[in-house]
Design an enzyme around this catalytic site. Structure first.
Site, PDB file in Angstrom:
ATOM      1  N   THR A  25       0.530  -0.998  -0.032  1.00 35.48           N
ATOM      2  CA  THR A  25       0.051   0.180  -0.108  1.00 35.48           C
ATOM      3  C   THR A  25       1.317   1.235   0.059  1.00 35.48           C
ATOM      4  O   THR A  25       2.083   1.334   0.928  1.00 35.48           O
ATOM      5  CB  THR A  25      -1.177   0.173   0.981  1.00 35.48           C
ATOM      6  OG1 THR A  25      -2.015  -0.833   1.294  1.00 35.48           O
ATOM      7  CG2 THR A  25      -1.901   1.176   1.111  1.00 35.48           C
ATOM      8  N   HIS A 173      -6.966 -10.909  -1.691  1.00 32.84           N
ATOM      9  CA  HIS A 173      -6.555 -11.024  -0.312  1.00 32.84           C
ATOM     10  C   HIS A 173      -7.049 -11.620   0.783  1.00 32.84           C
ATOM     11  O   HIS A 173      -7.920 -10.685   0.800  1.00 32.84           O
ATOM     12  CB  HIS A 173      -6.144  -8.973   0.082  1.00 32.84           C
ATOM     13  CG  HIS A 173      -5.002  -8.550   0.692  1.00 32.84           C
ATOM     14  ND1 HIS A 173      -4.384 -10.043   0.948  1.00 32.84           N
ATOM     15  CD2 HIS A 173      -4.300  -7.774   0.719  1.00 32.84           C
ATOM     16  CE1 HIS A 173      -3.218  -9.319   2.407  1.00 32.84           C
ATOM     17  NE2 HIS A 173      -3.158  -7.780   1.736  1.00 32.84           N
ATOM     18  N   ASN A 176      -2.841 -10.774   6.166  1.00 31.27           N
ATOM     19  CA  ASN A 176      -3.404  -9.539   6.695  1.00 31.27           C
ATOM     20  C   ASN A 176      -4.344  -8.728   7.494  1.00 31.27           C
ATOM     21  O   ASN A 176      -4.487  -8.147   7.858  1.00 31.27           O
ATOM     22  CB  ASN A 176      -2.642  -8.623   6.188  1.00 31.27           C
ATOM     23  CG  ASN A 176      -1.002  -8.535   5.322  1.00 31.27           C
ATOM     24  OD1 ASN A 176      -0.705 -10.052   6.402  1.00 31.27           O
ATOM     25  ND2 ASN A 176      -0.424  -8.136   4.727  1.00 31.27           N
ATOM     26  N   TYR A 178      -7.051  -8.568   6.910  1.00 34.18           N
ATOM     27  CA  TYR A 178      -8.572  -7.927   5.914  1.00 34.18           C
ATOM     28  C   TYR A 178      -9.658  -8.958   5.629  1.00 34.18           C
ATOM     29  O   TYR A 178      -9.604  -9.973   6.890  1.00 34.18           O
ATOM     30  CB  TYR A 178      -7.562  -7.592   4.976  1.00 34.18           C
ATOM     31  CG  TYR A 178      -6.880  -6.130   4.799  1.00 34.18           C
ATOM     32  CD1 TYR A 178      -7.086  -5.301   5.291  1.00 34.18           C
ATOM     33  CD2 TYR A 178      -5.633  -6.106   4.922  1.00 34.18           C
ATOM     34  CE1 TYR A 178      -6.420  -3.951   5.889  1.00 34.18           C
ATOM     35  CE2 TYR A 178      -4.842  -5.392   4.824  1.00 34.18           C
ATOM     36  CZ  TYR A 178      -4.308  -4.629   5.580  1.00 34.18           C
ATOM     37  OH  TYR A 178      -4.078  -3.390   5.753  1.00 34.18           O
ATOM     38  N   ARG A 225      -3.379 -14.920  -1.500  1.00 30.62           N
ATOM     39  CA  ARG A 225      -2.624 -14.959  -0.502  1.00 30.62           C
ATOM     40  C   ARG A 225      -3.381 -15.082   0.765  1.00 30.62           C
ATOM     41  O   ARG A 225      -4.060 -14.683   0.759  1.00 30.62           O
ATOM     42  CB  ARG A 225      -2.604 -13.003  -0.704  1.00 30.62           C
ATOM     43  CG  ARG A 225      -0.840 -12.874  -0.026  1.00 30.62           C
ATOM     44  CD  ARG A 225      -0.245 -11.895   0.436  1.00 30.62           C
ATOM     45  NE  ARG A 225       0.852 -11.558   0.690  1.00 30.62           N
ATOM     46  CZ  ARG A 225       1.097 -10.080   1.299  1.00 30.62           C
ATOM     47  NH1 ARG A 225      -0.096  -9.505   1.199  1.00 30.62           N
ATOM     48  NH2 ARG A 225       2.707 -10.434   1.324  1.00 30.62           N
ATOM     49  N   ASN A 233      -3.941  -6.374  12.115  1.00 31.96           N
ATOM     50  CA  ASN A 233      -5.008  -5.991  12.179  1.00 31.96           C
ATOM     51  C   ASN A 233      -5.651  -6.836  13.452  1.00 31.96           C
ATOM     52  O   ASN A 233      -6.861  -6.946  13.263  1.00 31.96           O
ATOM     53  CB  ASN A 233      -5.822  -5.532  11.164  1.00 31.96           C
ATOM     54  CG  ASN A 233      -5.451  -4.491  10.058  1.00 31.96           C
ATOM     55  OD1 ASN A 233      -4.797  -3.800  10.827  1.00 31.96           O
ATOM     56  ND2 ASN A 233      -4.797  -5.562   9.125  1.00 31.96           N
ATOM     57  N   GLY A 315       9.541  -6.934  -0.112  1.00 25.37           N
ATOM     58  CA  GLY A 315       8.592  -5.902   0.239  1.00 25.37           C
ATOM     59  C   GLY A 315       9.779  -4.979  -0.322  1.00 25.37           C
ATOM     60  O   GLY A 315      10.028  -4.081  -1.356  1.00 25.37           O
TER      61      GLY A 315
END
Length: 357
Positions: A25, A173, A176, A178, A225, A233, A315
């Site tokens: 992001t 996604h 992480n 989400y 992923r 989170n 990354g």
């Protein structure tokens, strides 16, 4: 020559090497309606020497936005703007997938004009950055059964939009913390209907999203992923028995689809699970290996050589080194990422990192 620098076939696309630019992001979608800009096209084109680029997380619907100035792929203007990005990458012989990221409960009403949604009305602990500064997470609205089905359809529609925008494929996604990950994790999914409870029920949303997306654009254009045991989170997957059962069930359900790839972001102390999932997965396995506080570097190329993964995702080093494959082949040197410019801003810390020579 190391296998990392050999070509590779991914869903019928020839990759120049086995080095992947991981999704990151950057919050610079300043175009109308959270559309990509010419600066974003330059950023991705600079990194087209990657075997595969996976873009920053992109919301499949307006309610899927969790952060300021992140791009969408749910409007005509966004599709047209993304076409500039894909054209720029393809002009340099790159391959680029769009990451579809619905943030679910991770977000704030000030960003989307309504309460974020999630599998259950369970508030995440922590804060999210907004234009007004950090704000506490709010309790999300629980998705009804019909809204779950509508959200699955949103992913499929966004995938079709991505292909219309020129992308070679999409990555779902499921990591992480989400929305897809929120359905997988028992602390964020407390449902007792067909979408929650047992590991087999908690994986259902992920599997149905994958099926709908693959039906929309083809299995060879669909990647997925995951990040088992990643607490990001406020996800709690600390029960290794449950984690092992959940992700074994997920991979067993996804494997028959023959998706283009599975991409794992590795958490600490799960290499044993990584190896089991890799063995069970029938197509390409991409690994973003756990490296502690250090960025993934040259040493991790050995994971391709020994068969732990088919491709390795980078990354931080790709953020600061647009010509990363050449630098890895040369053994360095490597630019250091400027973390102060990671999110938002202009070209500084974005398109001004120098290349070798």
């Amino acid at each position: 020559m190391s296998k990392a620098f050999e070509t590779y076939d991914l869903g019928g696309k020839r990759l120049a090497n086995r080095i992947v630019m991981a999704p990151m992001t950057r919050s610079r979608a300043y175009g109308e309606g959270n559309s990509p800009t010419d600066l974003m096209a330059e950023y991705y084109a600079q990194r087209a020497s990657a075997g595969l680029i996976i873009t920053e997380g992109t919301q499949p619907s307006a309610i899927g936005q969790g952060y300021p100035d992140t791009p969408g792929i749910h409007s005509d203007e966004q599709i047209a703007a993304w076409r500039k990005v894909t054209d720029a990458v393809h002009a340099r012989n790159g391959v680029i997938y769009l990451q579809l990221m619905h943030t679910g409960r991770v977000g704030h009403p000030s960003l989307m004009g309504r309460t974020p949604v999630g599998p259950s009305p369970v508030k995440a602990d922590g804060q999210v950055y907004t234009h007004a500064g950090p704000q506490d997470f709010v309790t999300p609205a629980e998705l009804t059964h019909d809204e779950v089905l509508e959200t699955i359809a949103d992913y499929a529609a966004a995938a079709r939009n991505a292909v219309a925008a020129g992308f070679d494929g999409v990555e779902l996604h499921g990591a992480n913390g989400y929305l897809i990950h929120q359905f997988l994790a028992p602390n964020s999914n407390t449902r007792t209907d067909a979408w929650g409870g047992t590991p087999e029920a908690r994986i259902r949303f992920a599997v149905e999203v994958a099926k709908a997306t693959a039906d929309a654009i083809g299995v060879d254009r669909t990647g997925f992923r995951i990040s088992p045991a990643n607490p990001y989170n406020d996800i709690d997957e600390s029960d290794r028995t449950d984690v092992d059962a959940t992700y074994a069930a997920l991979v067993d359900a996804l494997a028959p689809l023959d998706l283009a790839y599975l991409h794992q972001m590795e958490a600490p102390e799960v290499r044993d699970l990584t190896l089991r999932l890799r063995k069970a997965w029938p197509t390409t396995f991409i690994l973003n290996p756990f490296t502690g506080n250090a960025p993934t570097g040259p040493d991790e190329l050995a994971l391709i050589q020994d068969g732990t993964a088919d491709l390795i995702a980078y990354g931080g080093l790709f953020l600061a080194n647009p010509d990363l494959p050449a630098r890895l082949a040369a053994g360095g040197p490597f630019n250091t990422p400027d973390r102060a410019t990671s999110f938002g801003g202009d070209h500084t810390g974005y398109t001004d990192y120098p290349t070798l020579g």
